[in-house]
Design a protein around this motif. Structure first.
Motif, PDB file in Angstrom:
ATOM      1  N   GLY A  10     -80.946   6.759  54.758  1.00  0.00           N
ATOM      2  CA  GLY A  10     -80.433   7.626  53.690  1.00  0.00           C
ATOM      3  C   GLY A  10     -81.190   8.368  52.906  1.00  0.00           C
ATOM      4  O   GLY A  10     -82.697   8.461  53.298  1.00  0.00           O
ATOM      5  N   TYR A  11     -80.965   8.527  51.671  1.00  0.00           N
ATOM      6  CA  TYR A  11     -81.791   9.356  50.618  1.00  0.00           C
ATOM      7  C   TYR A  11     -82.429   8.389  49.901  1.00  0.00           C
ATOM      8  O   TYR A  11     -82.117   8.037  48.618  1.00  0.00           O
ATOM      9  CB  TYR A  11     -80.810  10.325  49.833  1.00  0.00           C
ATOM     10  CG  TYR A  11     -80.125  11.545  50.291  1.00  0.00           C
ATOM     11  CD1 TYR A  11     -80.465  12.097  51.354  1.00  0.00           C
ATOM     12  CD2 TYR A  11     -78.812  11.903  49.937  1.00  0.00           C
ATOM     13  CE1 TYR A  11     -79.960  13.242  52.024  1.00  0.00           C
ATOM     14  CE2 TYR A  11     -78.360  12.913  50.420  1.00  0.00           C
ATOM     15  CZ  TYR A  11     -78.763  13.615  51.585  1.00  0.00           C
ATOM     16  OH  TYR A  11     -78.197  14.645  51.993  1.00  0.00           O
ATOM     17  N   GLY A  12     -83.718   7.745  50.650  1.00  0.00           N
ATOM     18  CA  GLY A  12     -84.245   6.565  50.106  1.00  0.00           C
ATOM     19  C   GLY A  12     -84.823   6.937  48.355  1.00  0.00           C
ATOM     20  O   GLY A  12     -84.757   6.131  47.546  1.00  0.00           O
ATOM     21  N   PHE A  48     -89.033   9.345  59.521  1.00  0.00           N
ATOM     22  CA  PHE A  48     -88.907   8.309  58.693  1.00  0.00           C
ATOM     23  C   PHE A  48     -87.599   7.828  58.487  1.00  0.00           C
ATOM     24  O   PHE A  48     -86.897   8.588  57.554  1.00  0.00           O
ATOM     25  CB  PHE A  48     -89.749   8.064  57.617  1.00  0.00           C
ATOM     26  CG  PHE A  48     -91.327   8.077  57.827  1.00  0.00           C
ATOM     27  CD1 PHE A  48     -91.729   6.928  57.702  1.00  0.00           C
ATOM     28  CD2 PHE A  48     -91.936   9.460  58.365  1.00  0.00           C
ATOM     29  CE1 PHE A  48     -93.368   7.237  57.945  1.00  0.00           C
ATOM     30  CE2 PHE A  48     -93.254   9.428  58.537  1.00  0.00           C
ATOM     31  CZ  PHE A  48     -93.803   8.036  58.491  1.00  0.00           C
ATOM     32  N   ASP A  62     -84.916  10.725  57.513  1.00  0.00           N
ATOM     33  CA  ASP A  62     -83.646  11.037  58.212  1.00  0.00           C
ATOM     34  C   ASP A  62     -82.632  11.791  57.373  1.00  0.00           C
ATOM     35  O   ASP A  62     -81.807  12.453  57.859  1.00  0.00           O
ATOM     36  CB  ASP A  62     -83.102   9.493  58.422  1.00  0.00           C
ATOM     37  CG  ASP A  62     -82.873   8.641  57.146  1.00  0.00           C
ATOM     38  OD1 ASP A  62     -83.698   8.749  56.154  1.00  0.00           O
ATOM     39  OD2 ASP A  62     -81.801   8.084  56.848  1.00  0.00           O
ATOM     40  N   GLY A  63     -82.511  11.656  56.023  1.00  0.00           N
ATOM     41  CA  GLY A  63     -81.823  12.893  55.070  1.00  0.00           C
ATOM     42  C   GLY A  63     -82.296  14.113  55.313  1.00  0.00           C
ATOM     43  O   GLY A  63     -81.006  14.842  55.631  1.00  0.00           O
ATOM     44  N   ASP A  70     -84.792   5.522  56.730  1.00  0.00           N
ATOM     45  CA  ASP A  70     -84.356   4.420  55.900  1.00  0.00           C
ATOM     46  C   ASP A  70     -83.098   4.439  55.734  1.00  0.00           C
ATOM     47  O   ASP A  70     -82.839   3.813  54.674  1.00  0.00           O
ATOM     48  CB  ASP A  70     -85.313   4.370  54.746  1.00  0.00           C
ATOM     49  CG  ASP A  70     -85.125   5.642  53.749  1.00  0.00           C
ATOM     50  OD1 ASP A  70     -84.372   6.745  54.185  1.00  0.00           O
ATOM     51  OD2 ASP A  70     -85.658   5.752  52.503  1.00  0.00           O
TER      52      ASP A  70
HETATM   53 MG   LIG Z   1     -84.425   8.753  54.329  1.00  0.00          MG
END
Ligand SMILES: [Mg+2]
Ligand SMILES: Cc1ncc(C[n+]2csc(CCOP(=O)(O)OP(=O)(O)O)c2C)c(N)n1
Length: 168
Positions: A86-88, A82, A57-58, A84
């Protein structure tokens, strides 16, 4: 096509079976987000073969405008997004150092609305088995599709740090 997202660099880089190097696309410089543009190019170059793009997503937000190109060109590209929130990978690193989370939990668009606004198909996957069904349907449809995987709802939960994998 694997963008720089945890599923791409954990199992995607290690376990995905590649039989022909020309089917294996990866942004070697490690910049996030360019994967969608590369997937669109791949889809246009190989119109008879579905292109699967694994993107976080990021990363998608960095090159969000490419969704308009996807809608314009309509190659047979299936985006496994994918999400999550943010910046997982950076979130995991900050947590591992017990440092406060900073700039890793991101505002996330409503991808279903976003896809609808561009005439792109969208499916939300909230359990592991749902992905196979969504992927099979997208392959049949032959139109660009975003399959959004809600990472938080997956069981078993992905480990923050994936150890090296030994492949026999
Ligand atoms: Mg992410
Ligand atoms: C252009 C660019 N900016 C920043 C980074 C640093 N970076 C590496 S991974 C990452 C997080 C990517 O987030 P997302 O795409 O959502 O994947 P996730 O880690 O959440 O699976 C960032 C910001 C980078 N590699 N490239």
């Amino acid at each position: 096509m694997r963008d720089v997202t945890i599923p791409g660099s954990s199992w995607g880089n290690r376990l995905l079976q590649v039989y022909d190097p020309t089917t294996n696309v990866f942004a070697a410089g490690g910049g996030i987000g360019q994967g969608l543009g590369m997937a669109i190019g791949t889809g246009i170059a190989k119109p008879d073969t579905p292109t699967l793009a694994i993107i976080g997503d990021g990363g998608l937000q960095v090159h969000l405008g490419e969704l308009c190109t996807l809608a314009d060109e309509r190659p047979h590209v299936i985006v496994a997004l994918f999400n999550d929130g943010g910046y997982g990978v950076l979130r995991n690193l900050q947590d591992a150092k017990d440092s406060p989370r900073r700039a890793v939990d991101l505002a996330t668009p409503d991808h279903a609305l976003l896809a609808r606004s561009l005439g792109l198909d969208h499916e939300l996957v909230t359990e592991t088995g749902g992905f196979d069904r969504a992927l099979a349907a997208a392959v049949q449809r032959r139109s660009p599709t975003i399959i959004e995987i809600d990472v938080a709802s997956l069981l078993p939960r992905p480990e923050p740090m994936v150890p090296p994998v030994n492949v026999p």
